[in-house]
Design an enzyme around this catalytic site. Structure first.
Site, PDB file in Angstrom:
ATOM      1  N   GLY A  16       0.800  -1.224   0.000  1.00  0.00           N
ATOM      2  CA  GLY A  16       0.000   0.000   0.000  1.00  0.00           C
ATOM      3  C   GLY A  16       0.830   1.269   0.000  1.00  0.00           C
ATOM      4  N   VAL A  63       3.680  -2.379  15.593  1.00  0.00           N
ATOM      5  CA  VAL A  63       3.545  -1.095  16.292  1.00  0.00           C
ATOM      6  C   VAL A  63       2.712  -1.215  17.568  1.00  0.00           C
ATOM      7  CG1 VAL A  63       3.822   0.182  14.119  1.00  0.00           C
ATOM      8  CG2 VAL A  63       1.512  -0.256  14.998  1.00  0.00           C
ATOM      9  N   SER A 142      -5.936  10.922   8.087  1.00  0.00           N
ATOM     10  CA  SER A 142      -6.998  10.885   7.067  1.00  0.00           C
ATOM     11  C   SER A 142      -7.863  12.118   7.255  1.00  0.00           C
ATOM     12  CB  SER A 142      -7.858   9.638   7.262  1.00  0.00           C
ATOM     13  OG  SER A 142      -9.056   9.765   6.522  1.00  0.00           O
ATOM     14  N   TYR A 171     -12.413   4.480  13.310  1.00  0.00           N
ATOM     15  CA  TYR A 171     -11.390   5.000  12.397  1.00  0.00           C
ATOM     16  C   TYR A 171     -11.282   6.524  12.519  1.00  0.00           C
ATOM     17  CZ  TYR A 171      -8.550   5.535   8.201  1.00  0.00           C
ATOM     18  OH  TYR A 171      -7.525   5.837   7.331  1.00  0.00           O
ATOM     19  N   THR A 206      -6.188   0.518  -1.879  1.00  0.00           N
ATOM     20  CA  THR A 206      -5.338  -0.405  -1.107  1.00  0.00           C
ATOM     21  C   THR A 206      -6.241  -1.416  -0.400  1.00  0.00           C
ATOM     22  OG1 THR A 206      -5.432   0.903   0.917  1.00  0.00           O
ATOM     23  CG2 THR A 206      -3.624   1.426  -0.606  1.00  0.00           C
ATOM     24  N   ILE A 208      -6.917  -1.607   2.648  1.00  0.00           N
ATOM     25  CA  ILE A 208      -7.683  -1.049   3.773  1.00  0.00           C
ATOM     26  C   ILE A 208      -9.115  -0.683   3.355  1.00  0.00           C
ATOM     27  CG2 ILE A 208      -7.304   1.473   3.697  1.00  0.00           C
ATOM     28  CD1 ILE A 208      -6.318   1.309   6.600  1.00  0.00           C
ATOM     29  N   ASN A 209      -9.306  -0.376   2.062  1.00  0.00           N
ATOM     30  CA  ASN A 209     -10.655   0.004   1.600  1.00  0.00           C
ATOM     31  C   ASN A 209     -11.141  -0.912   0.474  1.00  0.00           C
ATOM     32  OD1 ASN A 209      -9.263   0.923  -0.687  1.00  0.00           O
ATOM     33  ND2 ASN A 209      -9.065   2.980   0.130  1.00  0.00           N
TER      34      ASN A 209
HETATM   35  N1  NAP Z   1      -6.016   3.985   1.403  1.00  0.00           N
HETATM   36  C1  NAP Z   1      -6.607   5.147   1.695  1.00  0.00           C
HETATM   37  O1  NAP Z   1      -7.492   5.657   0.961  1.00  0.00           O
HETATM   38  C2  NAP Z   1      -6.202   5.913   2.941  1.00  0.00           C
HETATM   39  C3  NAP Z   1      -6.788   7.171   3.147  1.00  0.00           C
HETATM   40  C4  NAP Z   1      -6.424   7.890   4.279  1.00  0.00           C
HETATM   41  C5  NAP Z   1      -5.489   7.376   5.145  1.00  0.00           C
HETATM   42  N2  NAP Z   1      -4.927   6.145   4.931  1.00  0.00           N
HETATM   43  C6  NAP Z   1      -3.936   5.644   5.886  1.00  0.00           C
HETATM   44  O2  NAP Z   1      -2.789   5.228   5.184  1.00  0.00           O
HETATM   45  C7  NAP Z   1      -2.058   4.279   5.981  1.00  0.00           C
HETATM   46  C8  NAP Z   1      -1.662   3.103   5.096  1.00  0.00           C
HETATM   47  O3  NAP Z   1      -2.838   2.438   4.701  1.00  0.00           O
HETATM   48  P1  NAP Z   1      -3.008   1.748   3.260  1.00  0.00           P
HETATM   49  O4  NAP Z   1      -4.140   2.409   2.614  1.00  0.00           O
HETATM   50  O5  NAP Z   1      -1.702   1.645   2.584  1.00  0.00           O
HETATM   51  O6  NAP Z   1      -3.552   0.308   3.735  1.00  0.00           O
HETATM   52  P2  NAP Z   1      -2.926  -1.164   3.677  1.00  0.00           P
HETATM   53  O7  NAP Z   1      -2.488  -1.480   2.297  1.00  0.00           O
HETATM   54  O8  NAP Z   1      -3.915  -2.026   4.349  1.00  0.00           O
HETATM   55  O9  NAP Z   1      -1.596  -1.049   4.556  1.00  0.00           O
HETATM   56  C9  NAP Z   1      -1.623  -0.983   5.963  1.00  0.00           C
HETATM   57  C10 NAP Z   1      -0.235  -1.302   6.448  1.00  0.00           C
HETATM   58  O10 NAP Z   1      -0.214  -1.167   7.880  1.00  0.00           O
HETATM   59  C11 NAP Z   1       0.408  -2.339   8.391  1.00  0.00           C
HETATM   60  N3  NAP Z   1       0.035  -2.615   9.759  1.00  0.00           N
HETATM   61  C12 NAP Z   1      -1.202  -2.760  10.286  1.00  0.00           C
HETATM   62  N4  NAP Z   1      -1.105  -3.051  11.590  1.00  0.00           N
HETATM   63  C13 NAP Z   1       0.218  -3.084  11.891  1.00  0.00           C
HETATM   64  C14 NAP Z   1       0.954  -3.333  13.078  1.00  0.00           C
HETATM   65  N5  NAP Z   1       0.352  -3.635  14.243  1.00  0.00           N
HETATM   66  N6  NAP Z   1       2.308  -3.262  13.026  1.00  0.00           N
HETATM   67  C15 NAP Z   1       2.933  -2.985  11.862  1.00  0.00           C
HETATM   68  N7  NAP Z   1       2.303  -2.761  10.711  1.00  0.00           N
HETATM   69  C16 NAP Z   1       0.953  -2.822  10.732  1.00  0.00           C
HETATM   70  C17 NAP Z   1      -0.033  -3.444   7.446  1.00  0.00           C
HETATM   71  O11 NAP Z   1       0.773  -4.609   7.616  1.00  0.00           O
HETATM   72  P3  NAP Z   1       0.176  -6.109   7.366  1.00  0.00           P
HETATM   73  O12 NAP Z   1       0.307  -6.387   5.889  1.00  0.00           O
HETATM   74  O13 NAP Z   1       1.068  -6.952   8.216  1.00  0.00           O
HETATM   75  O14 NAP Z   1      -1.251  -6.108   7.812  1.00  0.00           O
HETATM   76  C18 NAP Z   1       0.204  -2.747   6.122  1.00  0.00           C
HETATM   77  O15 NAP Z   1       1.558  -2.751   5.785  1.00  0.00           O
HETATM   78  C19 NAP Z   1      -2.995   3.918   7.139  1.00  0.00           C
HETATM   79  O16 NAP Z   1      -2.592   4.615   8.301  1.00  0.00           O
HETATM   80  C20 NAP Z   1      -4.365   4.410   6.667  1.00  0.00           C
HETATM   81  O17 NAP Z   1      -5.227   4.718   7.727  1.00  0.00           O
HETATM   82  C21 NAP Z   1      -5.274   5.401   3.834  1.00  0.00           C
END
Ligand code: NAP
Length: 253
Positions: A16, A63, A142, A171, A206, A208-209
């Site tokens: 992601g 984390v 976010s 969230y 990604t 997450i959604n």
């Molecule tokens: N995608 C969006 O539209 C969006 C919008 C606003 C904000 N965000 C923020 O962007 C950030 C990245 O999200 P993403 O969209 O890239 O989602 P993602 O692809 O689901 O990635 C989330 C990442 O966080 C890791 N993670 C979760 N729990 C963890 C833990 N306890 N220790 C270490 N790593 C952990 C996951 O590792 P695993 O593979 O091991 O689970 C994965 O590498 C998040 O903070 C999310 O809230 C995303």
């Protein structure tokens, strides 16, 4: 400034947005630690970036586990002696239940990662960041964490229609708490040249959604990288959102 490369840590860097941020920081010449909780996923991500000639180094990091954060800091200290950039990216989504129906266990689970995890990692890394001459901390938040936009039910990114603002208790409030952490750390550290900012990366496709976002992870990495590479005259305690422009757009807390 030392002539050795800048050293960065990105949490949740195996996929992601985090993986895209790590790649970009590596392309900019930084040594990038990939903080990943699973060994296999971490080594795969490391191989992926190293195959492109980048100085990427997997470090195990869950984390939600303070001991894991301290061990990761020890490892980085032994190898690199300091940290210049910390990107607190690891995060989890929450359920889509209405606030009145939310499960308290789910709220706690979300906060463990999105809030307490950021405190654990930041405090573990601060001794290393304090050795940098220009440290930057980027908290991946976010727009859903913005109290101002929630109260106005106005999504400045245009993903949600006017008058619609999703009421995702776990969230949204976890990201609001992350925003509050950002300002609080920024105020402690502003005298030390450590800039601390929050970013809304946009709606990115990604896991997450369920890949419903309209931006690529590379596009979502743009503003986090901007904040990770701020010059000494850069801001601290700002909330910057992806808007397709070169500078990003300042969001209301
Ligand atoms: N995608 C969006 O539209 C969006 C919008 C606003 C904000 N965000 C923020 O962007 C950030 C990245 O999200 P993403 O969209 O890239 O989602 P993602 O692809 O689901 O990635 C989330 C990442 O966080 C890791 N993670 C979760 N729990 C963890 C833990 N306890 N220790 C270490 N790593 C952990 C996951 O590792 P695993 O593979 O091991 O689970 C994965 O590498 C998040 O903070 C999310 O809230 C995303």
């Amino acid at each position: 400034m030392s002539s050795t490369p800048r050293v960065a840590l990105v949490t949740g860097a195996n996929k992601g947005i985090g993986h895209a941020v790590a790649r970009r920081l590596g392309e900019l010449g930084m040594r990038v630690y990939l903080g990943v909780r699973d060994g296999e996923r971490g080594r795969t991500a490391e191989r992926d970036l190293r195959a492109d000639g980048l100085d990427a180094r997997f470090v195990r990091l869950d984390v939600t586990d303070e001991a894991s954060a301290l061990l990761a800091a020890k490892h980085i200290d032994e190898e690199s002696h300091r940290l210049d950039v910390l990107v607190n990216n690891a995060g989890v989504g929450g359920s889509v239940s209405a606030p009145s129906e939310v499960s308290l266990d789910e709220v706690r689970r979300t906060y463990e990662t999105n809030v307490f995890g950021v405190i654990a990692v930041t405090n573990a890394m601060l001794p290393l960041l304090r050795r940098s001459q220009a440290a930057r901390i980027v908290n991946v938040s976010s727009v859903l964490g913005s109290l101002a936009h929630a109260a106005a039910r106005h999504d400045p990114t245009g993903v949600f229609a006017e008058g619609v603002f999703p009421a995702l208790l776990e969230y949204n409030t976890s990201k609001a708490a992350l925003n509050a952490l950002t300002v609080t750390y920024a105020n402690e550290l502003r005298g030390e040249g450590i800039l601390v900012n929050a970013v809304s990366p946009g709606f990115v496709a990604t896991d997450i959604n369920g890949h419903r976002g309209h931006l690529t992870p590379e596009q979502g990495a743009r503003v986090p990288v901007l904040l990770a590479t701020l010059g000494d005259d850069g801001p601290t305690a700002v909330f910057l959102g992806e808007d397709g422009s070169d500078t990003g757009r300042e969001l209301a807390w």
